[in-house]
Design a protein around this motif. Structure first.
Motif, mmCIF file in Angstrom:
data_model
loop_
_atom_site.group_PDB
_atom_site.id
_atom_site.type_symbol
_atom_site.label_atom_id
_atom_site.label_comp_id
_atom_site.label_asym_id
_atom_site.label_seq_id
_atom_site.Cartn_x
_atom_site.Cartn_y
_atom_site.Cartn_z
ATOM 1 N N GLY A 259 155.534 125.439 54.052
ATOM 2 C CA GLY A 259 155.833 124.934 52.726
ATOM 3 C C GLY A 259 156.425 125.998 51.818
ATOM 4 O O GLY A 259 156.773 127.097 52.250
ATOM 5 N N ALA A 260 156.529 125.652 50.547
ATOM 6 C CA ALA A 260 157.097 126.555 49.546
ATOM 7 C C ALA A 260 156.302 126.420 48.255
ATOM 8 O O ALA A 260 155.694 125.377 47.986
ATOM 9 N N PRO A 261 156.287 127.464 47.445
ATOM 10 C CA PRO A 261 155.572 127.395 46.164
ATOM 11 C C PRO A 261 156.111 126.273 45.281
ATOM 12 O O PRO A 261 157.324 126.090 45.156
ATOM 13 N N LYS A 262 155.223 125.512 44.665
ATOM 14 C CA LYS A 262 155.649 124.392 43.836
ATOM 15 C C LYS A 262 156.412 124.846 42.595
ATOM 16 O O LYS A 262 157.338 124.180 42.137
ATOM 17 N N GLY B 291 162.762 126.857 48.905
ATOM 18 C CA GLY B 291 163.303 127.985 49.657
ATOM 19 C C GLY B 291 162.477 128.293 50.877
ATOM 20 O O GLY B 291 161.596 127.535 51.284
ATOM 21 N N GLY B 292 162.776 129.445 51.480
ATOM 22 C CA GLY B 292 162.064 129.870 52.673
ATOM 23 C C GLY B 292 162.659 129.320 53.942
ATOM 24 O O GLY B 292 161.927 129.093 54.918
ATOM 25 N N PHE B 293 164.000 129.138 53.990
ATOM 26 C CA PHE B 293 164.641 128.592 55.185
ATOM 27 C C PHE B 293 166.097 129.063 55.225
ATOM 28 O O PHE B 293 166.645 129.578 54.249
ATOM 29 N N PHE B 294 166.710 128.842 56.378
ATOM 30 C CA PHE B 294 168.146 129.101 56.562
ATOM 31 C C PHE B 294 168.684 127.876 57.296
ATOM 32 O O PHE B 294 168.545 127.758 58.511
ATOM 33 N N ALA B 295 169.289 126.960 56.527
ATOM 34 C CA ALA B 295 169.657 125.660 57.069
ATOM 35 C C ALA B 295 171.154 125.524 57.261
ATOM 36 O O ALA B 295 171.960 126.071 56.494
ATOM 37 N N VAL B 296 171.519 124.789 58.297
ATOM 38 C CA VAL B 296 172.891 124.330 58.510
ATOM 39 C C VAL B 296 172.838 122.811 58.381
ATOM 40 O O VAL B 296 172.349 122.112 59.269
#
Length: 598
Positions: free
Chosen positions: A47-50, A55-60
């Protein structure tokens, strides 16, 4: 291969210094830097901070995506994901460089992503959002003509690309009309062009893994499963020191809503022993030499004191456990824990696991740097510690936090320490020491046979003078304590299967622990049962169970720690080395021989 798993359908890439997890849509959802137990710069798996921007990903992201396919490039740790959309399809190739360069191993903290359009005119959006301090810190960004720098309080990452930098920076949807490459790593300028670097690194990394697999001594049957398990185990090794992490993740619950969330990014001497043993069976000898060096450092540091069950990959003795409040947890199921209280536990099986972990090194003539007599004398200290505690209470191999007992598996491994020291002493020409250790082993053996056997349960039970069943006692056959056809072993298996068996699966134990009764099957125990069945001559039954467990792997052939026996869903930290070890061991034991096959 089929599975009902969803969230843990993750590919693993790495290069034995760090690792990353990639979901079926080519998003990097977990990656810790600068090493396995470091800050998860990509953390969306938990998860990610509310209060912060997502964030916290690298998406295509592919516009109008319809479905995706994912596979490993044969016999490598290079992952290929194909995203199919209404306007076209794109292949994403991910890997961490690992190859020999200038007479040394090159394995930088770097991820290479290569995007290739394979049909139509796919439209994509790149969303690279690393975060720092377990998601609580958003980096500041600076830009160049071909790179973006993500500047954190302690770390700077550089993303270098030949894609239009404006589109990447602003997350603009654009037509992928030609191949593009992304190199994410240290804040350093590439020495060659981006496309040339990515292409060269991919070719060299592919060659490295294929040559590594080429040297493995694999069984005739289940070859693909064994190869994938072996590569995965290697990806969980920290080559800098020789340590082996139990898994790449922290805080994926053993079962939903249970708070059984632990940090497995450290080296347990118990788990590492099983990993080394499995790789030894495949003739992957270099790992044994690395781990021998790591363990002997622990032995030298612990002279006269107890061995911890777990250490950091850099030999750190203290792993203080804390709860990270910035991340909500896997599917929102916190807490997220960093560190592991187990480093403070007394787990007396550790002494046996240390001795077992290095025993083959003393007997194997293939090693380039064989152990010395001084190494053996130091190792004897582990045996002496085992003699003082084999009949004393501890937290046991399941790391119970609220009670202590004289666990049978702990006593068993103390016996194994004395037994293997006797064998090593015989081999290196120390007959008097061998005799002394054999006498001590017999003393422990007598205590176990008298006090761990329960006439009432007709089985060996989980603790001396206890009454509950525990799948861990099946290791008696694994370590050679009892012959598989011993009537007591046969009876123990019957009782353990009747109480803990769930089809092909096995629960760990029947007694409630700190959090109540376990709700999911522990995959390692399921493999232990298969191994014992095979040793007892019940091979067809063992093969059926083995095939059933292989069907529980995810689409890429990987496994986590636990399985929901009702749904087949995966739980627990991932990928779990214990589980991958089980695949190798059972395949090696059950496969038809090459001689009979051809």
């Amino acid at each position: 291969m089929s599975s009902s798993r969803t969230d843990l359908e993750l590919g693993v890439i790495g290069n034995c210094t760090f690792g990353a997890l990639i979901d079926r849509d080519a998003s990097i959802v977990w990656c810790c830097l600068p090493r396995y137990d470091g800050d998860p710069v990509f953390h969306s798996l938990l998860g990610a901070p509310k209060e912060l921007e997502d964030g916290g990903f690298f998406a295509v992201e592919l516009e109008d995506r319809v479905h995706s396919e994912q596979k490993y490039c044969g016999n490598t740790a290079i992952l290929e994901t194909v995203l199919h959309g209404k306007q076209g399809s794109v292949r994403v190739t991910d890997f961490a460089p690992r190859f020999f360069w200038r007479d040394r191993l090159y394995h930088p903290q770097m991820i290479v992503r290569r995007l290739t359009p394979i049909s139509g005119t796919p439209r994509i959006r790149i969303r690279a959002r690393p975060r720092f301090d377990y998601g609580s810190t958003v980096p500041s960004l600076t830009f160049g003509s071909h790179h973006i720098r993500y500047v954190g309080p302690h770390t700077i990452l550089r993303l270098t690309t030949n894609a239009p930098i404006d589109y990447v920076r602003d997350e603009i949807l654009f037509n992928l009309s030609r191949p593009v490459d992304f190199v994410l790593g240290p804040d350093e300028t590439l020495s060659e062009g981006i496309a040339q670097t990515a292409r060269s690194f991919e070719e060299r990394t592919r060659d490295y893994w294929r040559h590594w697999v080429h040297r493995l001594a694999i069984p005739f049957e289940w070859q693909s499963a064994v190869i994938r398990a072996a590569i995965t185990l290697k990806l969980c090794t920290y080559e800098t020191t020789g340590a082996i992490v139990a898994a790449l993740t922290t805080s994926i619950p053993e079962a939903p809503g249970t708070q059984r969330n632990w940090d497995y990014r450290y080296c347990w001497v118990r788990d590492a022993y099983f990993v080394v043993r499995a790789l030894n069976r495949l003739a992957a000898m270099h790992k044994m030499e690395d781990y021998f060096d790591w363990l002997m450092n622990i032995v030298a540091s612990a002279t006269g004191s107890h061995i911890q069950p777990v250490y950091g990959v850099g030999l750190e003795a203290e792993l203080p456990e804390r709860i990270v409040t910035s991340l909500p947890g896997y599917r929102g199921m916190g807490p997220v824990r960093v560190g592991n209280q187990a480093y403070q536990h007394l787990q007396h099986d550790s002494y046996g696991n240390v001795v077992l972990g290095v025993a083959q090194a003393f007997l194997d003539k293939r090693l380039l740097s064989p152990p010395t007599r001084m190494d053996f004398l130091r190792l004897e200290d582990m045996g002496r510690q085992a003699l003082t505690c084999y009949d004393k209470p501890d937290a046991g191999m399941w790391e119970l936090r609220s009670r202590a007992r004289i666990h049978t598996t702990s006593s068993l491994m103390c016996w194994a320490a004395a037994d293997r020291l006797a064998r090593i002493a015989d081999h290196i020409g120390e007959p008097e020491r061998a005799r002394d250790w054999r006498v001590e082993a017999e003393k422990i053996e007598k205590v176990i046979l008298e006090r761990a056997w329960s006439p009432k349960r007709e089985a060996f039970v989980e603790s001396l003078d206890g009454e509950h069943l525990d799948a861990g006692v099946l290791l008696m056959a694994e370590v050679g304590f009892l012959a598989p056809d011993d009537p007591r072993m046969l009876s123990t298996l019957r009782q353990v299967e009747a109480v803990l068996g769930r089809g092909p699966h096995m629960m760990r134990y029947e007694a409630a622990d700190d959090f109540g009764e376990p709700k999911t099957a522990f995959t390692t125990c399921s493999f232990w049962r298969i191994d014992v069945l095979a040793r007892m001559g019940r091979r067809e039954e063992a093969r059926d169970y083995f095939e059933a467990l292989l069907a529980q792997r995810n689409r890429l052939g990987l496994m986590s720690e636990d399985i929901d026996v009702e749904t087949g869903e995966a739980w627990g930290n991932y990928p779990q080395t214990y589980s991958m070890v089980g695949i190798i061991n059972c395949a090696m034991r059950l496969s038809r021989s090459w001689e009979k096959a051809i």
